[in-house]
Design a protein around this motif. Sequence first.
Motif, short mmCIF file in Angstrom:
data_model
loop_
_atom_site.label_atom_id
_atom_site.label_comp_id
_atom_site.label_asym_id
_atom_site.label_seq_id
_atom_site.Cartn_x
_atom_site.Cartn_y
_atom_site.Cartn_z
N ALA A 34 16.82 -3.12 -3.67
CA ALA A 34 16.43 -3.34 -4.66
C ALA A 34 14.07 -3.61 -4.73
O ALA A 34 13.39 -2.84 -4.71
CB ALA A 34 16.54 -4.97 -5.42
N PHE A 35 14.60 -3.92 -2.69
CA PHE A 35 13.28 -4.18 -2.17
C PHE A 35 13.00 -2.62 -1.77
O PHE A 35 11.63 -2.75 -2.16
CB PHE A 35 13.48 -4.42 -0.98
N ILE A 36 13.66 -2.09 -1.74
CA ILE A 36 13.38 -0.54 -0.90
C ILE A 36 12.93 0.55 -2.00
O ILE A 36 11.76 0.92 -2.65
CB ILE A 36 14.13 0.20 -0.64
N LEU A 37 13.55 0.44 -3.11
CA LEU A 37 13.00 1.06 -4.79
C LEU A 37 12.00 0.22 -5.13
O LEU A 37 11.03 0.91 -6.13
CB LEU A 37 14.27 0.36 -5.68
N ALA A 38 11.59 -0.69 -4.70
CA ALA A 38 10.35 -1.54 -5.36
C ALA A 38 9.13 -0.98 -4.22
O ALA A 38 7.82 -1.10 -4.99
CB ALA A 38 10.59 -3.23 -4.85
N GLN A 43 3.75 0.14 -7.69
CA GLN A 43 3.37 -1.50 -8.13
C GLN A 43 3.69 -1.92 -6.78
O GLN A 43 2.50 -2.84 -6.09
CB GLN A 43 3.55 -1.67 -8.61
N GLY A 44 5.01 -0.80 -6.17
CA GLY A 44 5.35 -2.53 -4.86
C GLY A 44 3.82 -1.68 -3.80
O GLY A 44 4.05 -2.40 -3.19
N THR A 45 3.76 -0.43 -3.65
CA THR A 45 2.64 -0.16 -2.65
C THR A 45 1.73 -0.42 -2.43
O THR A 45 0.96 -2.00 -1.50
CB THR A 45 1.87 1.78 -2.73
N LYS A 46 0.92 -1.17 -3.77
CA LYS A 46 -0.10 -2.32 -3.77
C LYS A 46 0.09 -3.43 -3.61
O LYS A 46 -0.65 -4.52 -2.89
CB LYS A 46 -0.41 -2.47 -5.43
N ALA A 47 1.71 -4.21 -3.81
CA ALA A 47 1.92 -5.47 -3.13
C ALA A 47 1.92 -5.72 -2.76
O ALA A 47 1.42 -6.82 -1.61
CB ALA A 47 3.28 -5.14 -4.33
N ARG A 48 2.26 -4.75 -1.36
CA ARG A 48 2.47 -4.75 0.24
C ARG A 48 0.56 -4.54 0.52
O ARG A 48 0.74 -5.45 1.59
CB ARG A 48 3.54 -3.09 0.59
N ALA A 49 0.29 -3.87 0.04
CA ALA A 49 -0.94 -3.53 0.56
C ALA A 49 -1.69 -5.16 0.58
O ALA A 49 -2.31 -5.65 1.47
CB ALA A 49 -1.79 -2.76 0.08
#
Length: 106
Positions: A34-38, A43-49
């Motif tokens: 789930a974390f890899i897919l997110a 949105q996951g890329t934005k959250a990581r940034a």
Amino acid sequence: MIFFAAAAIGNIYFQQIYSLPIRVIGMAIALVIAFILAAITNQGTKARAFFNDSRTEARKVVWPTRAEARQTTLIVIGVTMIASLFFWAVDSIIVTVINFLTDLRF
């Protein structure tokens, strides 16, 4: 939230079939997937940034020394005590005046 609901339902469904360690390992694998897919979504890329930027900004913070923290804490405690005494005095005066005015008989 959906992940936890699925985990609860899956736990109930697979309780009789698989032992607890196997279910825990399965949940860990599902969580990693789930974390890899997110992470690969927009949105996951934005959250990581965002988290990377937050970590960078947190490293720039200049933390107070122990002496500065103690001094600031004592100032806050002192001002709080003075303010509370002031408001207690004002409240007492107001109560006394109101009691005086309401006890008057015309």
